[in-house]
Design an enzyme around this catalytic site. Structure first.
Site, PDB file in Angstrom:
ATOM      1  N   THR A 206       0.821  -1.205   0.000  1.00  0.00           N
ATOM      2  CA  THR A 206       0.000   0.000   0.000  1.00  0.00           C
ATOM      3  C   THR A 206       0.855   1.256   0.000  1.00  0.00           C
ATOM      4  OG1 THR A 206      -0.139  -0.010   2.423  1.00  0.00           O
ATOM      5  CG2 THR A 206      -1.905  -1.119   1.211  1.00  0.00           C
ATOM      6  N   ASN A 208       0.909   4.725   1.748  1.00  0.00           N
ATOM      7  CA  ASN A 208       0.360   5.275   2.981  1.00  0.00           C
ATOM      8  C   ASN A 208       0.420   6.798   2.966  1.00  0.00           C
ATOM      9  OD1 ASN A 208       0.094   2.599   4.118  1.00  0.00           O
ATOM     10  ND2 ASN A 208       2.317   2.629   4.378  1.00  0.00           N
ATOM     11  N   GLU A 255      -4.528   4.075   3.342  1.00  0.00           N
ATOM     12  CA  GLU A 255      -3.609   3.082   2.793  1.00  0.00           C
ATOM     13  C   GLU A 255      -4.204   2.577   1.489  1.00  0.00           C
ATOM     14  OE1 GLU A 255      -1.561   0.891   6.516  1.00  0.00           O
ATOM     15  OE2 GLU A 255      -3.726   0.568   6.360  1.00  0.00           O
TER      16      GLU A 255
END
Length: 309
Positions: A206, A208, A255
């Site tokens: 992901t 962030n 995320e």
């Protein structure tokens, strides 16, 4: 576009503009209606906006949680897309808040911006303790030979389109309805920072991004579209919240997992559009359960995006 953060040092190239007044948080359809109204009122003039930073609510109610729909930079960009060529962003501090209504017109609008025309909404208030209303604004400006447009709000069946309505829709988990009022998907813009790599361990790396001053929408999993700095648009799925299964105790964040994408994004500025809310944030019994559900979320997100291509 000319962007000026000091109303006392507005460049002469911005003098004589037709100016719209307001906070313009979100630059939604109602704001666009106001900007277009002043453009039609004085088509031969440079089109400008006088806005305020920070938002007055930040000064008067500092204890409130973050509520902004967009950053000042994104606001200026959105205004430029509407044909605004001059944005004056007055610093709204304690001193500015004590400027009286007559002084605001005399010193800021006339002396600072040298306005040719001014437009605002019917509920615009100005001056110390909001002592001035649109009737006073019009009277003071007309006395200086400046035209004024008091623009009725743009409304739908639910009432006037406003930033507060959009904030409420986002907090209640209706990004599609918020998008209807905005005229585009609502987005969180920010720098990609290093996380704990848990997403990569689960097979779903992901990007962030801290929410910063953005309002926190309903916590949960969203279908998203991610704008990269090189203007590529990548679909994905994102979680906004505090990760209850992992329970790291940190503040809420975004995320985003980008589909079919494996490039280093650390330090880059992304714009993540919320397309739809798939589900609310929830705690799973184990990381394996979480991983399985993320896979289901991703598959469902792809289905949603396929219908909106």
């Amino acid at each position: 576009m000319i962007f000026c953060t000091n109303w006392q040092a507005v460049p002469p190239s911005c003098w004589g503009a037709a100016i719209a007044l307001g906070n313009f948080d979100g630059v939604h359809r109602g704001h666009v209606h106001l900007v277009q109204s002043v453009k039609m009122a004085r088509p031969g003039c440079r089109l400008g906006v006088l806005t305020f930073e920070p938002h007055p609510r930040t000064l008067f109610r500092p204890q409130d949680p973050s509520f902004r729909l967009m950053s000042p930079e994104m606001r200026a960009q959105a205004l430029e897309e509407q044909g605004v060529s001059c944005v004056v962003q007055a610093r709204f501090d304690e001193a500015f808040s004590h400027i009286g209504a007559e002084a605001f017109v005399r010193d800021v609008l006339i002396g600072g911006l040298h306005v040719a025309h001014v437009a605002c909404g019917a509920d615009f208030a100005f001056g110390h303790r909001r002592e001035g209303d649109v009737a006073l604004l019009e009277a003071l400006l007309v006395a200086h030979g400046v035209g004024v447009s008091i623009v009725p709000p743009l409304a739908d069946v639910a009432g006037p389109i406003s930033s507060s309505r959009i904030r409420r829709l986002l907090q209640e988990g209706y990004p599609e309805k918020a998008a209807e009022l905005l005229g585009r998907y609502w987005a969180i813009t920010g720098e990609v920072v290093k996380g704990d790599q848990r997403g990569r361990e689960l097979g779903f790396p992901t990007a962030n991004i801290a929410l910063g001053e953005h309002i926190e929408p309903a916590r949960g999993v969203y279908v998203v579209r991610v704008h990269l700095p090189d203007e590529r648009l990548v679909p994905g799925v994102a979680n906004i919240g505090r990760r209850p299964t992992i329970n790291d105790g940190q503040e809420s964040r975004l995320e985003a997992h980008l589909f079919d994408f494996d490039e280093d994004l650390y330090g880059q500025i992304l714009k993540v559009e919320l397309v739809a809310l798939l589900r609310e944030e929830k705690r799973f019994a184990s990381l394996d359960d979480l991983k399985a559900h993320i896979a289901l979320d991703a598959a469902q997100a792809r289905e949603v995006l396929a219908t909106r291509a």
